[in-house]
Design a protein around this motif. Sequence first.
Motif, PDB file in Angstrom:
ATOM      1  N   TRP A 159       0.837  -1.208   0.000  1.00 13.75           N
ATOM      2  CA  TRP A 159       0.000   0.000   0.000  1.00 13.75           C
ATOM      3  C   TRP A 159       0.870   1.257   0.000  1.00 13.75           C
ATOM      4  CZ3 TRP A 159      -0.841   4.290   3.087  1.00 13.75           C
ATOM      5  CH2 TRP A 159      -1.989   5.033   2.773  1.00 13.75           C
ATOM      6  N   LEU A 160       1.929   1.251   0.789  1.00 12.39           N
ATOM      7  CA  LEU A 160       2.831   2.413   0.829  1.00 12.39           C
ATOM      8  C   LEU A 160       3.504   2.637  -0.529  1.00 12.39           C
ATOM      9  CD1 LEU A 160       4.480   1.942   4.345  1.00 12.39           C
ATOM     10  CD2 LEU A 160       2.926   3.779   3.650  1.00 12.39           C
ATOM     11  N   VAL A 161       3.900   1.539  -1.166  1.00  9.43           N
ATOM     12  CA  VAL A 161       4.499   1.655  -2.505  1.00  9.43           C
ATOM     13  C   VAL A 161       3.470   2.198  -3.493  1.00  9.43           C
ATOM     14  CG1 VAL A 161       5.451   0.349  -4.449  1.00  9.43           C
ATOM     15  CG2 VAL A 161       6.217  -0.148  -2.117  1.00  9.43           C
ATOM     16  N   SER A 162       2.215   1.758  -3.355  1.00 12.44           N
ATOM     17  CA  SER A 162       1.179   2.145  -4.319  1.00 12.44           C
ATOM     18  C   SER A 162       0.853   3.632  -4.292  1.00 12.44           C
ATOM     19  CB  SER A 162      -0.105   1.334  -4.078  1.00 12.44           C
ATOM     20  OG  SER A 162      -0.817   1.822  -2.953  1.00 12.44           O
ATOM     21  N   ILE A 163       1.102   4.308  -3.171  1.00 15.24           N
ATOM     22  CA  ILE A 163       0.776   5.734  -3.091  1.00 15.24           C
ATOM     23  C   ILE A 163       1.942   6.630  -3.508  1.00 15.24           C
ATOM     24  CG2 ILE A 163      -0.949   5.345  -1.277  1.00 15.24           C
ATOM     25  CD1 ILE A 163       1.072   6.439   0.758  1.00 15.24           C
ATOM     26  N   GLU A 202       3.523  -1.192 -11.555  1.00 17.44           N
ATOM     27  CA  GLU A 202       2.230  -0.698 -12.014  1.00 17.44           C
ATOM     28  C   GLU A 202       1.089  -1.549 -11.468  1.00 17.44           C
ATOM     29  OE1 GLU A 202       4.195   0.998 -16.145  1.00 17.44           O
ATOM     30  OE2 GLU A 202       2.870  -0.753 -16.204  1.00 17.44           O
ATOM     31  N   SER A 203       1.342  -2.835 -11.311  1.00 14.67           N
ATOM     32  CA  SER A 203       0.344  -3.716 -10.715  1.00 14.67           C
ATOM     33  C   SER A 203       0.068  -3.308  -9.272  1.00 14.67           C
ATOM     34  CB  SER A 203       0.831  -5.164 -10.773  1.00 14.67           C
ATOM     35  OG  SER A 203      -0.103  -6.029 -10.182  1.00 14.67           O
ATOM     36  N   ILE A 204       1.122  -2.990  -8.542  1.00 18.01           N
ATOM     37  CA  ILE A 204       0.956  -2.524  -7.155  1.00 18.01           C
ATOM     38  C   ILE A 204       0.233  -1.180  -7.143  1.00 18.01           C
ATOM     39  CG2 ILE A 204       2.185  -1.802  -5.067  1.00 18.01           C
ATOM     40  CD1 ILE A 204       4.411  -3.780  -5.879  1.00 18.01           C
ATOM     41  N   LYS A 205       0.572  -0.328  -8.083  1.00 19.70           N
ATOM     42  CA  LYS A 205      -0.054   0.998  -8.171  1.00 19.70           C
ATOM     43  C   LYS A 205      -1.559   0.894  -8.368  1.00 19.70           C
ATOM     44  CE  LYS A 205       0.341   5.538  -8.406  1.00 19.70           C
ATOM     45  NZ  LYS A 205       0.787   6.329  -7.226  1.00 19.70           N
ATOM     46  N   SER A 206      -2.014  -0.227  -8.932  1.00 22.25           N
ATOM     47  CA  SER A 206      -3.447  -0.429  -9.160  1.00 22.25           C
ATOM     48  C   SER A 206      -4.262  -0.351  -7.875  1.00 22.25           C
ATOM     49  CB  SER A 206      -3.691  -1.795  -9.822  1.00 22.25           C
ATOM     50  OG  SER A 206      -3.044  -1.887 -11.064  1.00 22.25           O
ATOM     51  N   MET A 207      -3.620  -0.578  -6.743  1.00 24.00           N
ATOM     52  CA  MET A 207      -4.329  -0.563  -5.467  1.00 24.00           C
ATOM     53  C   MET A 207      -4.941   0.804  -5.171  1.00 24.00           C
ATOM     54  SD  MET A 207      -1.601  -2.750  -3.166  1.00 24.00           S
ATOM     55  CE  MET A 207      -2.513  -2.507  -1.626  1.00 24.00           C
TER      56      MET A 207
END
Length: 297
Positions: A14-18, A79-84
């Motif tokens: 979640w931290l990476v995604s933001i 980018e997959s993580i960013k999808s969160m």
Amino acid sequence: MQFLAYILIYPILWLVSILPFRLLYAFSDGLFIIIYHIIGYRKKVVKENLKLAFPNKSEAELNRIRKKFYHHLCDMVMESIKSMTISEAEMKKRFTFSNVEVVQNLEKENRSIALMCAHYGSWEWIFILQTYLNNKGYAIYKRLANTYFDKLVKRIRAKYNSHLITTKESIPILMETKRQGKVTICGFVSDQSPKAEKAFHWNKFMGITVPVHTGAEMLAKKLDMSVVFFGVKKLKRGYYETTFKTLAYNPNEYPNYQITDKFLDLVEEQIHEAPEYYLWTHKRWKHRDKVPAEYQN
């Protein structure tokens, strides 16, 4: 144990995604060093696949493609993580459609759609397509071993009315929607390698005879779904453009496997145009030495 892994890893994801995209891709560059130079993730598989697909390219050319591929793979992970947490507006800016009217017009004609694609470019953000449509979307996927992460992935996809279903679930679910008269769109990543002994069809892919998945075509014929291919072009880092092409409006008018063969031809075109964006870590040609006699030249 699964829950423990989830509660430990989820906050990090979640931290990476933001993170802003500039910083996200800096992490991707670091991930490339780890995966390519330190771990060497599936480098032998990638090297062998590239040699099989491009026998006439020099070692230097293949090495350049391989490095570009790993950079792209790391970008896709991030980018997959960013999808969160990515916003709808941001995703629409970064994943665009050159001719979305192709699927919109089919929907207006009350045609359900079997959407075929390959492990090429990026398929992580395709679910934003549902914001341009009214019908319900499904995607065939392989369930994750960790049930908590499996639910997370399903939840991310469901934000835009896309729902993940397994291969076993696909027929009863889509049959029921047809019985109810609902128009749907179902996505198939159709370039994987099926088990040789269960393959109904073999054909050349990048010049090598391999077993071919025919599930999307067979299901489309069973449920009278129009078949559409979507190809993805990477415009620049973090930006993609998708183009749709109707393979069959009425699939039952085509001989068996012709639609699947047309799909493979389009996948090959993408690969030849920019080979670094294909998923070379898959053992796509692992059954090349098991070709049935009737398919041997």
